[in-house]
Design a protein around this motif. Sequence first.
Motif, PDB file in Angstrom:
ATOM      1  N   SER A   1     -35.970   1.859 -22.950  1.00 16.05           N
ATOM      2  CA  SER A   1     -36.626   1.442 -24.198  1.00 16.05           C
ATOM      3  C   SER A   1     -35.964   0.208 -24.773  1.00 16.05           C
ATOM      4  O   SER A   1     -36.631  -0.670 -25.316  1.00 16.05           O
TER       5      SER A   1
ATOM      6  N   PHE B   1     -25.383  -2.296 -28.930  1.00 15.80           N
ATOM      7  CA  PHE B   1     -25.534  -1.713 -30.264  1.00 15.80           C
ATOM      8  C   PHE B   1     -24.175  -1.492 -30.881  1.00 15.80           C
ATOM      9  O   PHE B   1     -23.252  -1.056 -30.204  1.00 15.80           O
TER      10      PHE B   1
ATOM     11  N   VAL C   1     -22.246   0.274 -27.983  1.00  8.22           N
ATOM     12  CA  VAL C   1     -22.992   0.850 -26.865  1.00  8.22           C
ATOM     13  C   VAL C   1     -23.555  -0.306 -26.054  1.00  8.22           C
ATOM     14  O   VAL C   1     -24.320  -1.107 -26.586  1.00  8.22           O
TER      15      VAL C   1
HETATM   16  N1  ATP Z   1     -30.392   2.008 -32.649  1.00 14.13           N
HETATM   17  C1  ATP Z   1     -29.450   2.375 -31.774  1.00 14.13           C
HETATM   18  N2  ATP Z   1     -28.168   2.474 -32.179  1.00 14.13           N
HETATM   19  C2  ATP Z   1     -27.205   2.841 -31.311  1.00 14.13           C
HETATM   20  N3  ATP Z   1     -27.428   3.143 -30.036  1.00 14.13           N
HETATM   21  C3  ATP Z   1     -28.689   3.066 -29.571  1.00 14.13           C
HETATM   22  C4  ATP Z   1     -29.758   2.686 -30.415  1.00 14.13           C
HETATM   23  N4  ATP Z   1     -30.895   2.707 -29.688  1.00 14.13           N
HETATM   24  C5  ATP Z   1     -30.545   3.084 -28.445  1.00 14.13           C
HETATM   25  N5  ATP Z   1     -29.217   3.294 -28.366  1.00 14.13           N
HETATM   26  C6  ATP Z   1     -28.455   3.703 -27.193  1.00 14.13           C
HETATM   27  O1  ATP Z   1     -28.805   2.893 -26.137  1.00 14.13           O
HETATM   28  C7  ATP Z   1     -28.855   3.618 -24.931  1.00 14.13           C
HETATM   29  C8  ATP Z   1     -30.193   3.402 -24.253  1.00 14.13           C
HETATM   30  O2  ATP Z   1     -31.213   3.919 -25.068  1.00 14.13           O
HETATM   31  P1  ATP Z   1     -32.744   3.867 -24.665  1.00 14.13           P
HETATM   32  O3  ATP Z   1     -33.507   4.355 -25.839  1.00 14.13           O
HETATM   33  O4  ATP Z   1     -33.085   2.537 -24.142  1.00 14.13           O
HETATM   34  O5  ATP Z   1     -32.843   4.934 -23.501  1.00 14.13           O
HETATM   35  P2  ATP Z   1     -34.115   5.285 -22.639  1.00 14.13           P
HETATM   36  O6  ATP Z   1     -33.791   4.874 -21.270  1.00 14.13           O
HETATM   37  O7  ATP Z   1     -35.324   4.706 -23.259  1.00 14.13           O
HETATM   38  O8  ATP Z   1     -34.112   6.857 -22.722  1.00 14.13           O
HETATM   39  P3  ATP Z   1     -35.337   7.848 -22.949  1.00 14.13           P
HETATM   40  O9  ATP Z   1     -35.875   8.139 -21.607  1.00 14.13           O
HETATM   41  O10 ATP Z   1     -34.670   9.032 -23.556  1.00 14.13           O
HETATM   42  O11 ATP Z   1     -36.305   7.181 -23.871  1.00 14.13           O
HETATM   43  C9  ATP Z   1     -28.633   5.067 -25.298  1.00 14.13           C
HETATM   44  O12 ATP Z   1     -27.304   5.402 -24.970  1.00 14.13           O
HETATM   45  C10 ATP Z   1     -28.805   5.110 -26.774  1.00 14.13           C
HETATM   46  O13 ATP Z   1     -27.916   6.033 -27.341  1.00 14.13           O
END
Ligand code: ATP
Lengths: 336, 367, 328
Positions: free
Chosen positions: A50, A16, A23
Amino acid sequence: MDKNTVLEISDLHTHFKSKEGTVRAVDGLSLSLYEDEVLGIVGESGCGKSVTAQSILNILPKNGKIVSGQITYFNKGQSQEITSLLPESKEMRSIRGKEISMIFQEPMTSFSPVHTIGNQIVEVVELHRDDATIDARAQAINMLELTGMPNASEIIDAYPHNLSGGMRQRAMIAMALSCHPKILIADEPTTAVDVTIQAQVLSLMLDMRNELNMSVIIITHDLGVVAETTDRVAVMYLGKVMEIATVYELFDSPKHPYTQALINSVPKTSGEITKLVPITGTVPNPYNIPAGCPFHTRCPDFIPGVCDEESPIKTNISADHQVWCFKHADEKKQEN
Amino acid sequence: MRGKKEDRVVVASQWQLIRWKFSRHRMAVVGLIVLVLYYLAAIFSEFISPYDPYEYDEAFAYAPPQVVRFRDDQGKFHLRPFVYPIKKELDKVTWEVLYVEDRTRRLELRLFVRNWEYNFLGVIKSDLHLFGVDKGMLSIMGKDTMGRDLFSRIIFGSRISMTVGLLGIAISFFLGCLIGGISGLKGGVTDTIIQRIIESIRSIPTLPLWMALSLVMPDNWSILKTYFAIIMILSIVGWTGIARVVRGKFMALKSEDFIMAARLDGSGNGRLIFRYMLPSFSSHIIASLTLSIPGMILGETALSFIGLGLQPPAISWGVLLKDAQYVRVLAQSPWMLFPALFIVVSILAFNFVGDGLRDAADPYAKV
Amino acid sequence: MYRFILRRILLMIPTLFALSIISFIIIQAPPGDFVDSYVARLRAQGDYIEEERIESLRAQYSLDDPMMTRYFRWFGGVLRGNFGVSMNYNQAVTSIILDRLPYSFLITLLSLFLVYLIGIPIGILSAVKQYSAWDYIATTVGFIGLGTPGFLLALLMLWILYSLTGNAAIGLFSTEYLGAPWSWGKVVDLINHLWLPASIVAFTGTASLIRTMRANLLDELEKPYVMVARAKGLKNLTLLFKYPFRIAINPIISMIGWTLPGLITGEMLVSLVLGLPTLAPLFLESLRMEDMYLAGGIVFVLTLFTLVGTLVSDILLAVIDIRIREET
Ligand SMILES: Nc1ncnc2c1ncn2[C@@H]1O[C@H](COP(=O)(O)OP(=O)(O)OP(=O)(O)O)[C@@H](O)[C@H]1O
Ligand SMILES: [Mg+2]
């Protein structure tokens, strides 16, 4: 064992762009999904679960991009490389909702508040039906009934705000399954519903899997859910898979220090009284993932000069059990 | 979570947080600087104006602005900026009076020159001015119908134009908090009636309302009286917006524990509103107040422009613009539109600052 | 749905009543009355006027009756569409207003139409292509519009027109149509004259609509249901209009009613600057003359216009948003 792979992810990198920098949300992730199995993906919040799901469907937010790696979908002996498709291409769209569909965490905000439930389910059916004579509405009602929705033929004309959280999640499942997909990805399907409903939703999903013969990926950070519902589990940390094994092997003999820590940090339901051990330290900043093994900053078995320099390679513990850790690097035959 | 920056957020107090978020809003910071300059000009008008805003010289009626230069006609560069003096000439063909630059002499601009005498704040007598020329005439934004210096008049105009909004907002704020607060606290019939009244007032188009109200002022009122009357008129519409914001917030706040506690302690409604409830969302209020100032400034300008607001000899930007309402005047001396430029800039500045404050006050806004 | 509309209309009645009182009080507020200012004008011109004549004028317009009596007489008339007699023109207020009202309404409605016609697509474009050149242009135009009220723009236009053509009389008709009976040519001529003032009035509103549309849509685009809809395999454009746009537009539709007072204010100022024969100059004159029935009639009609506007936008909103209907 002879298993047919339906989805293969290899060395996926999804990044990202944001004001603060890049990121690396998914950073070299590999895994396979077999026919008819339930695969769990666990990991702490922010580890990229996610984003992995969004990458599979190619529905990343505008600032996100798959920078490298392959996601391949196998269907009836043919393979389709998803990563080579443009996100808005016709081929990609015909996979979404039809071949691979997804259930989201928030049943409340996952529906448009100004359209009826029916409208939103019928839409998917109409979009993907091969035969225009198929009665999309009847199929939607049928699907709602299959999920155990009471009064499905009335509920179909209700608006999301008329439904309870549990009913909305059922409707969500009905919507995702309305085109009989081969793969269902459920991203924390039970986080937002209360405990009594959680069990219902999970068993519903498993029933539906038997009914429709599909593979399911359940994303969660709840090890209890994993233990109850999955066949195999992938443990993720900072965008990478740390360990992958059958659910039995994972809980019985976890190999990766992170998996061990994760299992020790939750109370056992079996009645044994053991001390809970929280994982020390905090998750590193995702803008600046440490070099080498990302877990080395918190790892009790950290080997200086190795873990913080090189990326660990895959070690096969058994046919169904792989771990990415230097501690086990010489235990078995190395690959890759 | 996200390293250093994030850590700072965690420990910062609410106001520090707001200030920090505001300072990242570039346009808002620019707007704030502009506003500070405007208000400095309003306070130190006498010092900044090179000329007495009332001093007229028919000989220079409609004299155009001079160009401030560094390079003279021979191409020679001068460190000190200068203008060419303006002189009158008669067009031999049309017999029109023309203003032309006299290229033979240079008038150097100087800082801290002595010119007309004034009483700063009514006490300090001085004749010191920020800038000017030693001899001859300086006209940086042109001269008006009677040869008065437009720049000096605009600077003086900021006194009225920039304060109308502030005072108007202060009164609207008081009325809005009181009435909106009561409406939100009491609820029920009181609330319904107050809401109906607010709705009625808001559905009257503002201009006709203002125009009708401004006729209440007798012609012979002093400038000061008219000024306050206009502020009252502008506030009559202004409070309704604030009352709605306050009411909404109060509805939500009413059930919070600390308000309950104060009520049980026997605090009256007024005390409850101003002592306990307002401080708990002051940042939002400040943002919406800032965003309603431009409307007030425009109100005064429009009223004065159509001749129903302040009348000369009062100086406000609207009064100044009134001179530009005749198209012949405009065509001949377009610099009469300079006050409009000042209005536009001030409105934008208030909007930027308001936007910045609103985003900064929103705890969920992305930074 | 019909019950909702009925309720909403019934709710308008007390508001209307309150407004009639407010209008009346406002009109009564200036010191003196029409006869006073009439006499003062005559005297200023050096004319002589007898006391008896003054008294008879007062009696003719019943200016000495108690305020309540006059209010009820006036309001009773208003209900029957009779706004009284203009003392200045010695003519029925209704017919004077009707002469000019269509032009005021046309300009206002045309500008309302322009605001939405231009503001919404640009707002959408600028949200969907966030941070693109388009977005920057739209945002800049938005800012300029934000700071430039219509009457300043009108002044600027006047100057530009005059410098270009040497003629700044805009008017509503070309000279050949001025006294002519209505014909197709006259209608076209009118439209040719209306679009300039209407676009000037629309400018500020358009700028703010662009900002609102953009902000609302950007908010909606981030909502989970958008990703859900993408996961279904919908085309981006279909998705955009079916979901986020539909929801982002709701508050904007409910704003229609509230944009009207602003547009009317804009229309009046622009008409005054451009010298258009709409209600604005008439209103200014009636205020100056203390021709109160005329002034009151104009305030009342303009307010009614905005009330109907809010009614229409509330109904529209209820039609498209189920949640509103169920609340009330
Ligand atoms: N649209 C975005 N812009 C910038 N960073 C993002 C975006 N979406 C996700 N991230 C970053 O990507 C990383 C992974 O996010 P993700 O949503 O996949 O986590 P997750 O494992 O699903 O967590 P959770 O259990 O909280 O849902 C995180 O550090 C998040 O800040
Ligand atoms: Mg997630």
